[in-house]
Each structure stands twice: as C-alpha cells, then as structure tokens.
Design a protein around this motif. Structure first.
Motif, short mmCIF file in Angstrom:
data_model
loop_
_atom_site.label_atom_id
_atom_site.label_comp_id
_atom_site.label_asym_id
_atom_site.label_seq_id
_atom_site.Cartn_x
_atom_site.Cartn_y
_atom_site.Cartn_z
N LYS A 1 -46.76 -24.19 13.92
CA LYS A 1 -46.12 -25.04 14.79
C LYS A 1 -44.89 -24.63 15.44
CE LYS A 1 -48.07 -29.28 12.94
NZ LYS A 1 -47.74 -30.47 12.02
N ASP A 2 -44.47 -24.51 16.59
CA ASP A 2 -43.33 -23.97 17.15
C ASP A 2 -42.00 -24.68 16.74
OD1 ASP A 2 -44.05 -21.78 19.25
OD2 ASP A 2 -45.67 -23.51 19.46
N PHE A 3 -40.93 -24.03 16.42
CA PHE A 3 -39.70 -24.59 16.46
C PHE A 3 -39.08 -24.56 17.84
CE2 PHE A 3 -34.99 -23.25 16.15
CZ PHE A 3 -34.42 -24.44 15.35
N GLU A 4 -38.56 -25.69 18.05
CA GLU A 4 -38.12 -25.99 19.54
C GLU A 4 -36.60 -25.82 19.72
OE1 GLU A 4 -39.31 -30.05 20.42
OE2 GLU A 4 -41.35 -29.83 20.02
N GLN B 1 -44.46 -32.02 9.76
CA GLN B 1 -44.70 -33.16 10.48
C GLN B 1 -43.92 -33.36 11.85
OE1 GLN B 1 -43.95 -36.43 7.67
NE2 GLN B 1 -45.55 -35.85 6.21
N SER B 2 -42.73 -32.86 11.83
CA SER B 2 -41.92 -32.86 12.86
C SER B 2 -40.86 -32.08 13.02
CB SER B 2 -41.22 -34.33 13.16
OG SER B 2 -40.31 -34.35 12.12
N GLN B 3 -39.95 -31.88 13.99
CA GLN B 3 -39.01 -30.82 14.09
C GLN B 3 -37.98 -30.89 13.19
OE1 GLN B 3 -38.34 -28.17 16.31
NE2 GLN B 3 -40.84 -28.53 16.47
N ASN B 4 -37.71 -32.12 12.52
CA ASN B 4 -36.82 -32.41 11.38
C ASN B 4 -37.34 -31.68 10.01
OD1 ASN B 4 -35.43 -34.18 12.60
ND2 ASN B 4 -36.62 -35.92 12.33
N ASP B 5 -38.47 -31.04 10.11
CA ASP B 5 -39.00 -30.18 8.84
C ASP B 5 -38.78 -28.81 9.08
OD1 ASP B 5 -40.21 -32.16 7.31
OD2 ASP B 5 -41.94 -32.40 8.54
N PHE B 6 -38.10 -28.52 10.14
CA PHE B 6 -37.26 -26.90 10.39
C PHE B 6 -35.81 -27.31 10.02
CE2 PHE B 6 -40.94 -26.65 13.18
CZ PHE B 6 -41.81 -25.62 12.71
N GLU B 7 -35.35 -26.02 9.46
CA GLU B 7 -33.81 -26.09 9.29
C GLU B 7 -33.26 -25.40 10.58
OE1 GLU B 7 -31.91 -27.43 7.55
OE2 GLU B 7 -33.41 -28.05 5.97
N ASP B 8 -33.24 -24.08 10.73
CA ASP B 8 -32.79 -23.45 12.03
C ASP B 8 -33.56 -22.46 12.87
OD1 ASP B 8 -32.67 -21.63 9.84
OD2 ASP B 8 -31.17 -20.37 10.77
N CYS B 9 -34.91 -22.33 12.32
CA CYS B 9 -35.75 -21.34 12.85
C CYS B 9 -37.27 -21.78 12.22
CB CYS B 9 -35.54 -20.06 12.43
SG CYS B 9 -35.67 -19.47 10.76
N VAL B 10 -38.38 -21.11 12.78
CA VAL B 10 -39.56 -21.31 12.39
C VAL B 10 -39.97 -21.07 10.82
CG1 VAL B 10 -40.59 -19.11 13.16
CG2 VAL B 10 -42.09 -21.14 13.23
N ASN B 11 -39.10 -20.30 10.42
CA ASN B 11 -39.16 -19.67 9.00
C ASN B 11 -38.53 -20.31 7.96
OD1 ASN B 11 -41.09 -17.70 10.02
ND2 ASN B 11 -39.98 -15.98 9.42
N HIS B 12 -37.80 -21.49 8.40
CA HIS B 12 -36.75 -22.07 7.26
C HIS B 12 -37.16 -23.50 7.48
CE1 HIS B 12 -33.67 -18.76 7.44
NE2 HIS B 12 -34.70 -18.55 6.74
N TYR B 13 -37.55 -24.16 6.17
CA TYR B 13 -38.20 -25.58 6.48
C TYR B 13 -37.29 -26.33 5.60
CZ TYR B 13 -41.99 -22.38 6.47
OH TYR B 13 -42.91 -21.51 7.15
#
Length: 337
Positions: free
Chosen positions: A255-258, A298-310
């Motif tokens: 899933k992409d980090f927006e 589940q959503s963008q809230n599950d990323f921190e600052d990039c696609v590799n950090h959750y």
C-alpha cells in the motif's frame, strides 16, 4: 531538558521507537513543557496525554537471566525500525543485528543486506579488507554477522534493505556493496551535489567531491537487488545457516504512503512486484515463512513518515505473527525430542 529553567532544548528520538508512544510518555514525565517545534516532525506531541501501555523499570542493575541460554534462540536482523517488534517478543533468547552508529560516527547498515551477507561468507578476508580500504563509508561491520557462526531456532530477516537501499557493483572485481537509498545514486552528479550540500543525508558520513569522483570511477549503480541475485542469496542463507532454523522474511508494504518522502518514493510499487515472488520462493522452502505487513495496514494512519515505517499497532500485529512462527518452531523442537 533544562531542569533549572524548566525548558526543553532538544527533543529527538530514533526511528527505533517510532509508533510506540515513547516520545509522548517521556514528554509527560517531563510535565508537558512548552517549546518551539521545528517542522517537519513525525509525531505530534499532545498535552496531558498519557501512554498507559508503557511501564518503567527502576532497577539499577539488570541481572542476567541464567535460564536465558536455554530458551528459544531468535535472531532479529534488519533496519533499525524493525526493532519496534522486539519489545513484544517475551520469553525468548533474542539476538539483534540492526543498523548502528559506528566508531567513526556514521551509520553502518550493510550487514543486513543479503549481498553483504552472501559476500561475508563467500569473499576472502583480503577481498573484504580491500573493499573497506577503498570505500571510506563501508566498514568491517558491513560484513559482520552471527548468521553463519551461531545456531538459532528462528531467524527473522527483513527484506527492506535489499529492496530500498542502493546497490553498487565494482567495475573490476564484480563485488557488490549497498549504501543509502536506491533513489539517491552516489554516482549521479545531481545527487552528488545534494549530498555535498547536506540536502540528502548520507548515513552521517561526510562526503567530499574527491570521494564521490573516486567511487564513481570504480563502482557502477545497480539499483535495488536484482531478483536473481536476491533469490540466490536467500537460497544460500537457507542452505548454509547452521541448525536448520525457521526463517521468517519480513516484506514491505504494497500500500502506498500518500505523504512526501523522497528517500522511499516508489517503494510500494517495487514491493507489489517482488512480494509475490518471495512468497512463492518461501512456499518452495519448507523452513521459510513470510510476513507481509500489507494485511495489517488499514489506512494512512498506520504509516509514520514513509512506506517503511508503521504505527505501533502494525508492529504489534507483526510481532504477534512472529510469535506464532516462533511457537511453531518450538513445537517442532518438542516433536523431535
């Protein structure tokens, strides 16, 4: 924190603890002091908010658990952000090989790349020493691992380094090294200028134009690890680590980090391409399991600052799956006994 003036001077945390609420917990312990925020920031601190899932240990001395050596032995190996799952793994004998700041003051990260793992075993000490002598931002630590020296019941290996770091090939010897992001080639003049100006962080290493020119003459940029080499390296690890351990491969998010993060831009597309291939590879090897974080996001809230950090929840879910596989390995050991 200036205790005399009750004033915050610096408030900075490593990505090792992102998503765990530790920064909010410490902020609360300090009494929620006001201080100017220098944008951009990864975590927004909240006044009067607690982190009840965190407890403190006030013991002045940590006593070594004498039973620890008899517990299931687990090796966690990968970028420092996967250390976020370590606190959730209780009851095991955990060994970690994460990125770290070396004695020279910059970050050593290559030891978690499968090309470095492969070369640490296949290249001679003379060949490895030559690389370290000729490339100032590569250290002996980039080829140091316990993987082939010690026995583990479970090895948990992240694939993020292979797919997001930049890989380079020596024009004469054919040896490989990895460094920084695949999106910032050290051999690209435009990126070189940005490294020198400090626009791109180079793991804390102080580059000069002379170092970059010499490196560009000797090494060519490959990108991320080619699939044929990645699968060869995984096969090599599978066949050569002692003790026939269960191997868990941690994949990247499809899933992409927006948000904006140039260092990891385009990574979700690569993960969507490579993850199914690694999954099929795992199905052909009875001691390999795969964890794909995509199912937990589940959503963008599950990323921190990039696609590799959750988020903390995603790391908790990943840790739960790791525990399931550890229990599977333990059950297998009990059956053999």
């Amino acid at each position: 924190y200036n205790t005399r003036e009750k004033r915050m001077e610096h408030f900075l945390f490593s990505c090792r603890v992102w998503g765990m609420g530790i920064e909010q917990f410490v902020y609360g312990k300090l009494g929620f002091p006001a201080f100017p925020i220098m944008e951009p920031v990864v975590v927004r601190l909240e006044h009067e908010k607690s982190a009840p899932w965190i407890t403190e240990d006030f013991d002045e001395e940590i006593v070594r658990d004498k039973i620890r050596e008899n517990r299931v032995r687990v090796l966690l190996k990968g970028p420092s952000d996967i250390s976020a799952i370590e606190p959730y793994l209780a009851g095991g004998n955990i060994t970690t090989e994460f990125n770290y700041v070396n004695e020279a003051g910059f970050v050593t990260a290559g030891q978690n790349h499968t090309m470095h793992i492969y070369e640490s075993s296949e290249l001679s000490e003379t060949e490895l020493e030559k690389i370290v002598q000729e490339v100032p931002f590569i250290t002996q630590g980039d080829f140091a691992t316990r993987l082939f020296r010690e026995r583990y019941h479970v090895i948990c290996l992240s694939m993020l380094q292979d797919l997001s770091a930049g890989l380079y090939r020596n024009r004469k010897t054919g040896a490989y090294i990895s460094f920084n992001s695949r999106n910032f080639p050290l051999t690209d003049p435009g990126c070189q200028k940005r490294f020198l100006q400090g626009e791109i962080q180079g793991h804390g290493f102080e580059f000069t134009q002379e170092i970059l020119d010499r490196f560009s003459a000797d090494w060519e940029f490959v990108g991320n690890t080619p699939l044929e080499l990645l699968l060869r390296n995984l096969d090599y690890i599978y066949e050569n680590v002692p003790g026939n351990p269960l191997i868990i491969l941690l994949l990247g998010s499809e899933k992409d980090f927006e948000g904006e993060n140039e260092e990891f831009r385009g990574m979700a597309e690569i993960y969507r391409e490579v993850n199914p291939i690694i999954q099929q590879f795992a199905e052909d090897h009875d001691r390999i399991r795969v964890i794909n974080p995509t199912e937990f996001i589940q959503s963008q809230n599950d990323f921190e600052d990039c696609v590799n950090h959750y988020s903390r929840r995603v790391y908790y879910e990943i840790a739960g799956r790791v525990c399931e596989y550890i229990n599977e390995a333990v059950a297998g050991l009990a059956t053999k006994r």
